[in-house]
Design a protein around this motif. Structure first.
Motif, PDB file in Angstrom:
ATOM      1  N   SER A  73       0.964  -1.199  -0.140  1.00 19.38           N
ATOM      2  CA  SER A  73       0.091   0.179  -0.006  1.00 19.38           C
ATOM      3  C   SER A  73       0.952   1.368  -0.142  1.00 19.38           C
ATOM      4  CB  SER A  73      -0.833   0.054   1.197  1.00 19.38           C
ATOM      5  OG  SER A  73      -1.797  -0.857   1.195  1.00 19.38           O
ATOM      6  N   SER A  74       1.833   1.078   0.799  1.00 14.94           N
ATOM      7  CA  SER A  74       2.864   2.366   0.918  1.00 14.94           C
ATOM      8  C   SER A  74       3.561   2.764  -0.477  1.00 14.94           C
ATOM      9  CB  SER A  74       4.093   2.008   1.778  1.00 14.94           C
ATOM     10  OG  SER A  74       4.825   3.191   1.645  1.00 14.94           O
ATOM     11  N   GLY A  75       3.844   1.636  -1.221  1.00 17.46           N
ATOM     12  CA  GLY A  75       4.199   1.731  -2.652  1.00 17.46           C
ATOM     13  C   GLY A  75       3.371   2.408  -3.583  1.00 17.46           C
ATOM     14  N   GLU A  76       2.117   1.794  -3.455  1.00 15.08           N
ATOM     15  CA  GLU A  76       1.072   2.234  -4.302  1.00 15.08           C
ATOM     16  C   GLU A  76       0.424   3.786  -4.038  1.00 15.08           C
ATOM     17  OE1 GLU A  76      -0.795   0.738  -6.788  1.00 15.08           O
ATOM     18  OE2 GLU A  76       0.589  -0.868  -6.695  1.00 15.08           O
ATOM     19  N   ILE A  77       0.590   3.897  -2.893  1.00 18.82           N
ATOM     20  CA  ILE A  77       0.376   5.344  -2.344  1.00 18.82           C
ATOM     21  C   ILE A  77       1.168   6.293  -3.094  1.00 18.82           C
ATOM     22  CG2 ILE A  77      -0.099   7.145  -0.276  1.00 18.82           C
ATOM     23  CD1 ILE A  77      -1.368   4.681   1.181  1.00 18.82           C
ATOM     24  N   LYS A  78       2.639   5.884  -2.887  1.00 16.92           N
ATOM     25  CA  LYS A  78       3.679   6.725  -3.307  1.00 16.92           C
ATOM     26  C   LYS A  78       3.564   6.997  -4.738  1.00 16.92           C
ATOM     27  CE  LYS A  78       7.253   5.698  -0.009  1.00 16.92           C
ATOM     28  NZ  LYS A  78       8.351   5.085   0.613  1.00 16.92           N
ATOM     29  N   LYS A  79       3.115   5.871  -5.271  1.00 13.71           N
ATOM     30  CA  LYS A  79       3.009   6.025  -6.990  1.00 13.71           C
ATOM     31  C   LYS A  79       1.740   6.952  -7.118  1.00 13.71           C
ATOM     32  CE  LYS A  79       2.548   3.246 -11.012  1.00 13.71           C
ATOM     33  NZ  LYS A  79       1.385   3.805 -11.653  1.00 13.71           N
ATOM     34  N   LEU A  80       0.687   6.544  -6.837  1.00 11.97           N
ATOM     35  CA  LEU A  80      -0.435   7.574  -7.002  1.00 11.97           C
ATOM     36  C   LEU A  80      -0.493   8.976  -6.534  1.00 11.97           C
ATOM     37  CD1 LEU A  80      -3.479   5.175  -5.440  1.00 11.97           C
ATOM     38  CD2 LEU A  80      -2.748   5.723  -7.784  1.00 11.97           C
ATOM     39  N   SER A  81       0.387   9.183  -5.570  1.00 11.29           N
ATOM     40  CA  SER A  81       0.856  10.597  -5.230  1.00 11.29           C
ATOM     41  C   SER A  81       1.875  11.269  -6.191  1.00 11.29           C
ATOM     42  CB  SER A  81       1.540  10.569  -3.797  1.00 11.29           C
ATOM     43  OG  SER A  81       0.479  10.168  -2.874  1.00 11.29           O
ATOM     44  N   ALA A  82       2.773  10.446  -6.768  1.00 12.33           N
ATOM     45  CA  ALA A  82       3.313  11.073  -7.726  1.00 12.33           C
ATOM     46  C   ALA A  82       2.812  11.373  -8.991  1.00 12.33           C
ATOM     47  CB  ALA A  82       4.716   9.968  -7.866  1.00 12.33           C
ATOM     48  N   ASP A  83       1.674  10.358  -9.344  1.00 16.84           N
ATOM     49  CA  ASP A  83       1.081  10.523 -10.498  1.00 16.84           C
ATOM     50  C   ASP A  83      -0.042  11.713 -10.525  1.00 16.84           C
ATOM     51  OD1 ASP A  83       2.144   8.250 -11.806  1.00 16.84           O
ATOM     52  OD2 ASP A  83       0.361   7.098 -11.236  1.00 16.84           O
ATOM     53  N   LEU A  84      -0.509  11.904  -9.122  1.00 15.81           N
ATOM     54  CA  LEU A  84      -1.483  12.918  -9.115  1.00 15.81           C
ATOM     55  C   LEU A  84      -0.693  14.327  -9.110  1.00 15.81           C
ATOM     56  CD1 LEU A  84      -4.188  14.283  -8.217  1.00 15.81           C
ATOM     57  CD2 LEU A  84      -3.388  13.718  -5.673  1.00 15.81           C
TER      58      LEU A  84
END
Length: 283
Positions: free
Chosen positions: A92-103
């Motif tokens: 989840s931490s990895g996904e959140i970081k990826k989503l945050s970067a995309d956003l």
């Protein structure tokens, strides 16, 4: 189970010894017998309670063993759940970081697009003002300049450009196009669409011109040819289109309304190459 009861036996022995050495009265004898019976009853009660306590102890040991098994099972399940939670948290931490970067990237992209659009709007408004000033002398002849949907519309009535039913630009029309071209030459980043429009009157006796479609297209191409061949605007920037009678300014059927509908519209729109590039990067 074999039990040893020291105190009661000693007491009985004492009683027997006493009876053998000392003569007892009946009263004393009965008293001793009663005490003996009481002690025997107490002994029996203690034995019964001891059995009950042993049974309870056995049961408690069994319960303790079961609880121990349950505790070990719960601990094992807890360890498994903790491992799953840790793995899920890491993912989840990895996904959140990826989503945050995309956003963050999308927000930057959006700000860039908004900045470009703002710049285009400012340029469009400046162009509209420049054209209005340059073409001010033709406003009484039916020329208007307006902004709509981020584009500049220069509308010229047919009486400013053509004789009735003609596709040949007259002198007054050429003067208006000359002034228009002066401004357009200073605008390298615009696209130019020339649209011909007619009223709903049927075309008659115009030789090669069969209908209002033909008339609107040929008038648009006449303007494009003048701007490219005489005024030397880059042909790649221009496009000619005929709309016929199907996009009228007004639906009224008066002579004045029909005159408004017969027009050439020169639509100037900014190139959006920068925005297209941003959108392609985004996708």
């Amino acid at each position: 189970m074999k039990r040893t009861f020291i105190v009661p036996v000693m007491m009985v022995s004492s009683v027997i010894g006493l009876t053998s050495c000392v003569a007892l009265s009946k009263k004393d004898y009965r008293k001793l017998i009663a005490e003996r019976d009481s002690l025997q009853n107490t002994l029996a009660d203690c034995g019964s309670k001891g059995d009950s306590l042993q049974a309870l102890n056995h049961k408690l040991k069994g319960d303790t063993s079961n609880l121990g098994d349950q505790l070990r099972l719960a601990q094992e399940q807890n360890e498994l759940l903790f491992k799953d939670y840790t793995a899920l948290r890491n993912n989840s931490s990895g996904e959140i970081k990826k989503l945050s970067a995309d956003l963050a990237a999308r927000e930057r992209n959006l700000r860039e697009v908004e900045a470009i659009l703002k710049s285009r709007d400012e340029a469009t408004n400046a162009l509209q003002k420049k054209l209005s000033k340059a073409l001010l002398g033709f406003s009484e002849s039916g020329l208007t300049v307006s902004v709509k949907d981020g584009k500049v519309f220069v509308s010229l009535t047919d009486k400013l450009l053509f004789d009735t039913g003609s596709i040949i630009i007259d002198t007054k029309g050429k003067e208006a196009l000359d002034e228009l071209a002066k401004v357009l030459k200073t605008q390298p980043d615009i696209n130019i669409l020339v649209e011909g429009h007619t009223d709903n009157a049927k075309v008659r006796n115009l030789g090669q011109i069969k209908d209002n479609w033909d008339l609107s297209v040929l008038r648009a191409t006449s303007v494009v040819r003048y701007l490219t061949e005489v005024q030397k605007l880059e042909p790649i920037k221009l496009e000619a289109a005929g709309r016929g009678e199907f996009i009228p300014v007004t639906m009224e059927n008066t002579t004045e309304a029909k005159s408004k509908n017969r027009r050439i519209e020169i639509i100037l729109s900014p190139k959006l190459d920068e925005i297209y590039k941003l959108l392609q990067v985004k996708n």
